[in-house]
Design a protein around this motif. Sequence first.
Motif, short mmCIF file in Angstrom:
data_model
loop_
_atom_site.label_atom_id
_atom_site.label_comp_id
_atom_site.label_asym_id
_atom_site.label_seq_id
_atom_site.Cartn_x
_atom_site.Cartn_y
_atom_site.Cartn_z
N ARG A 328 24.07 5.63 -38.38
CA ARG A 328 24.44 4.54 -39.28
C ARG A 328 23.55 4.51 -40.52
O ARG A 328 23.73 3.66 -41.40
CB ARG A 328 24.37 3.19 -38.55
CG ARG A 328 25.32 3.12 -37.37
CD ARG A 328 25.34 1.75 -36.73
NE ARG A 328 25.94 0.75 -37.59
CZ ARG A 328 27.26 0.54 -37.69
NH1 ARG A 328 28.10 1.27 -36.98
NH2 ARG A 328 27.73 -0.41 -38.48
N SER A 406 24.69 -7.84 -43.31
CA SER A 406 25.21 -8.09 -41.96
C SER A 406 25.67 -6.76 -41.37
O SER A 406 25.62 -5.72 -42.02
CB SER A 406 26.39 -9.07 -42.01
OG SER A 406 27.53 -8.43 -42.57
N GLU A 407 26.17 -6.80 -40.12
CA GLU A 407 26.59 -5.56 -39.47
C GLU A 407 27.85 -4.98 -40.12
O GLU A 407 28.19 -3.83 -39.88
CB GLU A 407 26.84 -5.82 -37.99
CG GLU A 407 27.98 -6.76 -37.70
CD GLU A 407 28.24 -6.92 -36.22
OE1 GLU A 407 29.21 -7.63 -35.88
OE2 GLU A 407 27.51 -6.33 -35.41
N ARG A 408 28.52 -5.77 -40.94
CA ARG A 408 29.71 -5.27 -41.64
C ARG A 408 29.41 -5.06 -43.13
O ARG A 408 30.24 -5.31 -44.00
CB ARG A 408 30.88 -6.23 -41.46
CG ARG A 408 31.33 -6.36 -40.01
CD ARG A 408 32.64 -7.12 -39.91
NE ARG A 408 33.75 -6.39 -40.50
CZ ARG A 408 34.45 -5.42 -39.90
NH1 ARG A 408 34.11 -5.06 -38.67
NH2 ARG A 408 35.45 -4.83 -40.51
N SER A 437 17.96 -1.75 -40.66
CA SER A 437 18.61 -1.20 -39.47
C SER A 437 18.77 -2.25 -38.38
O SER A 437 19.68 -2.13 -37.53
CB SER A 437 17.82 0.00 -38.93
OG SER A 437 17.79 1.04 -39.88
N SER A 439 19.91 -5.13 -38.66
CA SER A 439 21.19 -5.83 -38.83
C SER A 439 22.37 -4.95 -38.44
O SER A 439 23.51 -5.39 -38.45
CB SER A 439 21.34 -6.26 -40.29
OG SER A 439 21.45 -5.13 -41.13
N ASN A 440 22.11 -3.65 -38.11
CA ASN A 440 23.15 -2.70 -37.69
C ASN A 440 24.15 -2.41 -38.81
O ASN A 440 25.31 -2.10 -38.56
CB ASN A 440 23.89 -3.21 -36.45
CG ASN A 440 24.48 -2.07 -35.64
OD1 ASN A 440 23.95 -0.96 -35.64
ND2 ASN A 440 25.59 -2.33 -34.97
N CYS A 441 23.69 -2.55 -40.06
CA CYS A 441 24.56 -2.21 -41.19
C CYS A 441 24.56 -0.69 -41.38
O CYS A 441 23.82 0.04 -40.72
CB CYS A 441 24.09 -2.91 -42.46
SG CYS A 441 22.45 -2.37 -43.01
N GLU A 442 25.41 -0.21 -42.29
CA GLU A 442 25.45 1.21 -42.61
C GLU A 442 24.72 1.44 -43.93
O GLU A 442 24.95 0.73 -44.91
CB GLU A 442 26.90 1.70 -42.68
CG GLU A 442 27.59 1.60 -41.33
CD GLU A 442 29.02 2.07 -41.32
OE1 GLU A 442 29.40 2.82 -42.24
OE2 GLU A 442 29.76 1.69 -40.40
#
Length: 784
Positions: A328, A406-408, A437, A439-442
Amino acid sequence: MNNKALNVLEFDKIKDEIAKYLITSRGQALLKKLMPMSVESIVHRLIDQTKDGMDIVRLKGEIPVRKLEDLHDQANRLKKDGNLNGTELAAIGQVLKNTAELKAFFEQLHDDEVALRELFNLSNDLIDNPVLTRRIDKSIDESGRVLDTASEDLQYIRNQINKLNETIRQSMEQYTRGKNTKYLTEAIVTLRDDRFVVPVKTEYRAKFGGVVHDQSASGQTLYIEPQAVVGLNNQLHDAQTSERLEETRILAELSDLVRPEIDDIVKNNEVLAQFDLINAKAKYANQIKGTEPLISRDNIVDLKEAKHPLIDPDRVVANDIKIGDDYRTMLITGPNTGGKTISMKTLGLLQIMAQAGLFIPAHEESQIGVFDEVFVDIGDEQSIEQNLSTFSSHMDNIINIMKNVSERSLVLIDELGAGTDPQEGAAIAIAILEKLSESNCEIVATTHYPELKIYAYNAEKTINASMEFDDKSLKPTYRLLIGIPGASNALNIAARLGMDNEVITRGRSLMSGESQDLNNMINDLEKRRKEFEANNIELEQQLEKNKKVEESFETERTALENSKDSEIQAAKVRANQIVSSTKKKSEKIIDRLKELERSGNAVKADQIISARTDLKNLHQEDVSKKNRVLRRAKRRQELKVGDDVKAIPYGQFGTIVRKDKNNKYEVQLGILKMKFDAADLEKTQSKPEEKESKPTMVRRTKSTSLSSKLDLRGERYEEAMTDLDNYIDEALLAGYNQVTIVHGFGTGVIRNGVTKYLQGNPRVKSFGYAPASSGGSGATIVDL
């Protein structure tokens, strides 16, 4: 989506390109509002609309939208009980006309069974008003002029005006011709205060009488309405006043008719503007050779051979860009001006284009995600100075990103940690990546720091990438290599440019052992990658050769199987013929014996022996191989070109003219040529004089066994054409005047072949497609 990202990624330039294809005012307004959407269902609908637009452009050229104006001013005036002028009513008439045209256009597409995903539903939002459309079309032309056909009174008034104009002009001719012209400064008739006048020299004013309407600036010319036409001009003026009043009445009446319908008309205009924008998006997609992006529900971005749409297509390098699945975070390294920033911008721009419903310049099956936000921190990658103010600006931007991510989210950062001390810059860059990282975003970031290459190698869900650099030409190739960090090329470049070897050696010695190990690792990886690519190309070439060999083998095997089946079938036919012939001969022998018995005569021994001998001779033995005489007899019975034969199925006599590659014999039967298997022909003997004196005749008789319909569906082209040729011959022999050829729709190959054959056959009188109830264009009726 934040405007900063859209501005940096140059989304407005994409919209400027689309604007070139728009023709309506509202379409331009909708384009200004065009934004990437963050709801998956909306993105799906927008992409489906563009796909439908592409299909229509391919099939029909475009969606037929007229040049339309914005109607909001007209709507507001009507709602305040105001009336519209001719130009405003003409604009409304154009919307009503275009509404009717598009309704008919999509009904035709529906009847033609054109598959569309969204635009049939959108066309259903159009509200047709044929009565009002016809009334405005009858009353107002496209420029806004009230037409004579608007009312009978107006037509009458205008006829009177035309007659008065003609009468006045004829009356005025006496002043512009002959002896009176000497009193004029110019022999013309002109207008002053909407009345016909002539330019008279001041000293001759008394010669004309009448009314003076104007005087030239020099005072030498008076514009006089002669007394003889004053009455006619008065009548003309009255008629013109009546015309204006009637036009005003008609416009007021039309305004009253439009007033209750204006909301529906404005809605129609909005729908037409959407079609205009869809048209423009489809045409822009054609321009950039765009393809439909697929939406990944897992937010995996997988762009295949992606190109930046604003770079010259002859110069841009296509790259595969993937993120969101196994990793990611992607860290791109490489030399300056090597394409790092462009690769990152390509990812960001294609992503927001797809979320706005646009096709993207990438290979088919490319995937995009649906992000709530795309955050961008991209400066000038060509900048030489990196000072504190630049660093502070980047930090302010990144702090804002970290607060809202955010993750999106998709985060794009150029030269992460640049603008300060390298050691501190690398440290804060790693800390920022770790925080984002969480936040699990790309994330896609570019950097020059070797420490970040090691971080990417060790961190979970993180991967190195680099821009390829050609050591031989000392130039970047602009190819993105995912999984391989970029090596430092400064010393190599300096050495190839001729830098003193001592300087190069000293530079290498000053590099830390860790940096040297990292560069060695990268160089080894790059070497392995190139070896892998070379081996892969070789394997692909070998695989292609193997496929061709396999296809050739399959073709030969199929041909062999077909040949075997044909031989077996032919053997069965020959066997059946032998059995049939033997049965007939045995029955004749038995009948002869029975006849002798019925006659009351005793059957003699020699007759019995003769009959037994005849029956024994019916046994088919291949003795031709042992007996020369029999072999010669067999050769005499073999068919060849020029032989006279009898066509057994029809009982007709003819001559063999050709033997084709399928071992079929083409026989001339009178005016016909037909093809037969050898088993259907019987060699005959005819005297030369008989052949010369008696031409072969073909008798046409009605046949009950031959169908009046030939079905070619499911056959291959060559097989179908052979069957068609044979069938037409048989139909002619059978005495049919009309037959039906069923070829179906399919790809159209069989149908086109049938048409071409019938056009070139002199025995075909006429042909055409069957009625809709009998198959339509799937069948052809032939008159023989």
